[in-house]
Design a protein around this motif. Sequence first.
Motif, mmCIF file in Angstrom:
data_model
loop_
_atom_site.group_PDB
_atom_site.id
_atom_site.type_symbol
_atom_site.label_atom_id
_atom_site.label_comp_id
_atom_site.label_asym_id
_atom_site.label_seq_id
_atom_site.Cartn_x
_atom_site.Cartn_y
_atom_site.Cartn_z
ATOM 1 N N MET A 1 49.410 36.496 25.155
ATOM 2 C CA MET A 1 49.921 35.225 25.613
ATOM 3 C C MET A 1 49.329 34.915 26.978
ATOM 4 S SD MET A 1 53.834 34.097 26.474
ATOM 5 C CE MET A 1 54.138 33.210 24.973
ATOM 6 N N ASP A 2 48.952 33.682 27.139
ATOM 7 C CA ASP A 2 48.308 33.249 28.379
ATOM 8 C C ASP A 2 49.185 33.440 29.599
ATOM 9 O OD1 ASP A 2 46.027 32.537 27.006
ATOM 10 O OD2 ASP A 2 46.638 30.451 26.756
ATOM 11 N N ARG A 3 50.465 33.191 29.449
ATOM 12 C CA ARG A 3 51.363 33.297 30.607
ATOM 13 C C ARG A 3 51.438 34.738 31.116
ATOM 14 N NH1 ARG A 3 57.384 30.954 31.443
ATOM 15 N NH2 ARG A 3 57.355 31.247 33.677
ATOM 16 N N VAL A 4 51.506 35.709 30.222
ATOM 17 C CA VAL A 4 51.553 37.120 30.630
ATOM 18 C C VAL A 4 50.256 37.489 31.321
ATOM 19 C CG1 VAL A 4 51.668 39.496 29.807
ATOM 20 C CG2 VAL A 4 53.224 37.777 28.868
ATOM 21 N N LYS A 5 49.138 37.061 30.769
ATOM 22 C CA LYS A 5 47.842 37.364 31.382
ATOM 23 C C LYS A 5 47.731 36.737 32.769
ATOM 24 C CE LYS A 5 45.481 37.939 27.021
ATOM 25 N NZ LYS A 5 44.530 37.390 26.065
ATOM 26 N N ARG A 6 48.201 35.496 32.888
ATOM 27 C CA ARG A 6 48.144 34.824 34.183
ATOM 28 C C ARG A 6 49.037 35.527 35.206
ATOM 29 N NH1 ARG A 6 51.489 31.344 36.194
ATOM 30 N NH2 ARG A 6 52.364 30.706 34.199
ATOM 31 N N LEU A 7 50.279 35.822 34.807
ATOM 32 C CA LEU A 7 51.205 36.508 35.722
ATOM 33 C C LEU A 7 50.662 37.863 36.150
ATOM 34 C CD1 LEU A 7 54.625 35.698 34.013
ATOM 35 C CD2 LEU A 7 53.925 34.982 36.299
ATOM 36 N N SER A 8 50.099 38.616 35.199
ATOM 37 C CA SER A 8 49.617 39.956 35.538
ATOM 38 C C SER A 8 48.367 39.911 36.403
ATOM 39 C CB SER A 8 49.384 40.788 34.279
ATOM 40 O OG SER A 8 48.353 40.243 33.494
ATOM 41 N N SER A 9 47.543 38.875 36.254
ATOM 42 C CA SER A 9 46.345 38.793 37.087
ATOM 43 C C SER A 9 46.650 38.229 38.474
ATOM 44 C CB SER A 9 45.273 37.946 36.401
ATOM 45 O OG SER A 9 45.678 36.605 36.301
ATOM 46 N N GLU A 10 47.724 37.441 38.591
ATOM 47 C CA GLU A 10 48.087 36.851 39.880
ATOM 48 C C GLU A 10 48.913 37.785 40.754
ATOM 49 O OE1 GLU A 10 50.169 33.280 38.855
ATOM 50 O OE2 GLU A 10 48.330 32.178 38.403
#
Length: 107
Positions: A1-10
């Motif tokens: 999921m894009d949101r998990v990837k975004r949160l984990s990279s930020e």
Amino acid sequence: MDRVKRLSSENGVLIFTKSSCCMCYAVTILLQGLGVNPTVYEIDNPEGKEIEKYLTQLAGSSNGNVPVPLVFIGGTFIGSTNEIMSLHLNGSLVQLLQPYQTPAAQS
């Protein structure tokens, strides 16, 4: 999921938790004790349901329950309590956390 990837990279250190989970609290305190300030995202709210479905798949849970806490370090999925404790006991966790430690913890 894009949101998990975004949160984990930020966020250098990210923990997905549930508010009623004592092990989530224990892992958060462990990471704080090792000098990092993890971002904690609670998934037991209406907004977290889709994230919970994705995390259940990511963690390989066959019973449909997400094994929280789930920890990401530097955008990489590390695992749940067992993986974090194993890394801590063998001394690898501190190395993984070093780039995210507060300056006071590094001295």
